[in-house]
Design a protein around this motif. Sequence first.
Motif, mmCIF file in Angstrom:
data_model
loop_
_atom_site.group_PDB
_atom_site.id
_atom_site.type_symbol
_atom_site.label_atom_id
_atom_site.label_comp_id
_atom_site.label_asym_id
_atom_site.label_seq_id
_atom_site.Cartn_x
_atom_site.Cartn_y
_atom_site.Cartn_z
ATOM 1 N N GLN A 1 -16.642 2.874 -74.156
ATOM 2 C CA GLN A 1 -15.814 2.335 -73.093
ATOM 3 C C GLN A 1 -14.956 3.461 -72.534
ATOM 4 O O GLN A 1 -14.242 4.134 -73.276
ATOM 5 C CB GLN A 1 -14.938 1.208 -73.616
ATOM 6 N N THR A 2 -15.075 3.655 -71.231
ATOM 7 C CA THR A 2 -14.297 4.706 -70.581
ATOM 8 C C THR A 2 -13.398 4.075 -69.521
ATOM 9 O O THR A 2 -13.756 3.075 -68.897
ATOM 10 C CB THR A 2 -15.207 5.741 -69.911
ATOM 11 N N SER A 3 -12.242 4.679 -69.349
ATOM 12 C CA SER A 3 -11.305 4.235 -68.320
ATOM 13 C C SER A 3 -10.944 5.425 -67.460
ATOM 14 O O SER A 3 -10.762 6.535 -67.956
ATOM 15 C CB SER A 3 -10.040 3.660 -68.954
ATOM 16 N N SER A 4 -10.870 5.189 -66.175
ATOM 17 C CA SER A 4 -10.508 6.266 -65.254
ATOM 18 C C SER A 4 -9.619 5.704 -64.158
ATOM 19 O O SER A 4 -9.537 4.491 -63.957
ATOM 20 C CB SER A 4 -11.762 6.909 -64.663
ATOM 21 N N LEU A 5 -8.979 6.594 -63.456
ATOM 22 C CA LEU A 5 -8.103 6.206 -62.372
ATOM 23 C C LEU A 5 -8.944 5.799 -61.166
ATOM 24 O O LEU A 5 -9.920 6.464 -60.825
ATOM 25 C CB LEU A 5 -7.191 7.379 -62.005
ATOM 26 N N ASN A 6 -8.615 4.711 -60.537
ATOM 27 C CA ASN A 6 -9.372 4.210 -59.403
ATOM 28 C C ASN A 6 -8.959 4.962 -58.144
ATOM 29 O O ASN A 6 -7.796 4.968 -57.759
ATOM 30 C CB ASN A 6 -9.111 2.718 -59.227
ATOM 31 N N VAL A 7 -9.925 5.617 -57.500
ATOM 32 C CA VAL A 7 -9.667 6.330 -56.253
ATOM 33 C C VAL A 7 -10.402 5.683 -55.082
ATOM 34 O O VAL A 7 -10.460 6.254 -54.003
ATOM 35 C CB VAL A 7 -10.072 7.822 -56.375
ATOM 36 N N ASN A 8 -10.926 4.499 -55.286
ATOM 37 C CA ASN A 8 -11.649 3.786 -54.242
ATOM 38 C C ASN A 8 -10.647 3.165 -53.266
ATOM 39 O O ASN A 8 -9.847 2.324 -53.651
ATOM 40 C CB ASN A 8 -12.527 2.707 -54.881
ATOM 41 N N PRO A 9 -10.683 3.542 -51.980
ATOM 42 C CA PRO A 9 -9.707 2.990 -51.024
ATOM 43 C C PRO A 9 -9.963 1.526 -50.692
ATOM 44 O O PRO A 9 -9.081 0.850 -50.154
ATOM 45 C CB PRO A 9 -9.872 3.875 -49.795
ATOM 46 N N LEU B 1 -5.459 -2.314 -54.959
ATOM 47 C CA LEU B 1 -4.624 -2.917 -55.985
ATOM 48 C C LEU B 1 -5.145 -2.676 -57.400
ATOM 49 O O LEU B 1 -4.468 -2.994 -58.367
ATOM 50 C CB LEU B 1 -4.468 -4.422 -55.736
ATOM 51 N N THR B 2 -6.345 -2.132 -57.537
ATOM 52 C CA THR B 2 -6.912 -1.840 -58.852
ATOM 53 C C THR B 2 -6.518 -0.416 -59.227
ATOM 54 O O THR B 2 -6.908 0.542 -58.570
ATOM 55 C CB THR B 2 -8.451 -1.976 -58.827
ATOM 56 N N VAL B 3 -5.763 -0.296 -60.325
ATOM 57 C CA VAL B 3 -5.267 1.012 -60.714
ATOM 58 C C VAL B 3 -6.280 1.744 -61.596
ATOM 59 O O VAL B 3 -6.570 2.915 -61.374
ATOM 60 C CB VAL B 3 -3.908 0.872 -61.449
ATOM 61 N N PHE B 4 -6.867 1.025 -62.586
ATOM 62 C CA PHE B 4 -7.809 1.653 -63.508
ATOM 63 C C PHE B 4 -9.201 1.045 -63.347
ATOM 64 O O PHE B 4 -9.343 -0.145 -63.049
ATOM 65 C CB PHE B 4 -7.349 1.488 -64.960
ATOM 66 N N LYS B 5 -10.192 1.866 -63.589
ATOM 67 C CA LYS B 5 -11.587 1.431 -63.530
ATOM 68 C C LYS B 5 -12.158 1.543 -64.937
ATOM 69 O O LYS B 5 -12.137 2.627 -65.539
ATOM 70 C CB LYS B 5 -12.362 2.338 -62.565
ATOM 71 N N HIS B 6 -12.664 0.440 -65.500
ATOM 72 C CA HIS B 6 -13.174 0.414 -66.863
ATOM 73 C C HIS B 6 -14.703 0.315 -66.829
ATOM 74 O O HIS B 6 -15.258 -0.542 -66.155
ATOM 75 C CB HIS B 6 -12.600 -0.772 -67.636
ATOM 76 N N ASN B 7 -15.392 1.169 -67.583
ATOM 77 C CA ASN B 7 -16.855 1.167 -67.676
ATOM 78 C C ASN B 7 -17.253 0.984 -69.125
ATOM 79 O O ASN B 7 -16.675 1.607 -70.018
ATOM 80 C CB ASN B 7 -17.446 2.475 -67.158
#
Length: 188
Positions: free
Chosen positions: A122-130, A134-140
């Motif tokens: 499980q990886t988490s990254s900062l959301n840079v999708n414009p 309102l989504t701060v983190f992206k979880h995969n």
Amino acid sequence: MNEKKEPKFWKGNSVDGFSYGIVTGFIVGVFNIAFIHIWHLGIFTWIVIWLFVGTIPAFKDTKTEEKKRQQEVKDRKTVVSIYEEEAQKKIKKSSHALVCPHCGSANVQLWNDQANIKKIKQTSSLNVNPLHPLTVFKHNKKIVKKHSKTKIAAGLLTGGTSLLITGTHDNKSHEYHCQNCGHVWTHR
């Protein structure tokens, strides 16, 4: 009074001649296209064989009507028996699809449906999708499967060619438990 007249031209077996001619003409035509290049050789072959088999009395079917009927009845019985055997096999396969390899009992329960999973990354990254402000983190989540030791050994023996077809991951993803003898095994 209901006598059949003897045909004047088609004294042989014209139906068999037609089918033999079609098959042979097709084969000769393909060979002609590839190598010889004679104009309409396959069609000429088809017509010659059709006329040869259809007009010569030696190729005529000599069976009587009674023998033809008996042969048809035998053919129908064999077709029916083949269908019955296939239906019985399907019934046997469907009713005994999952049995214990140890005792042969059909009293089997699914124990674990993730027996092939080695770990879940499980990886988490900062959301840079414009488009998602309102989504701060992206979880995969990534599921890592176990590697089959037998497939790896077969790949070593065949020089890697079997790995191109089968891969290295184990496909047995369900673990079953027999309610009668307590045996646990993995299966697809």
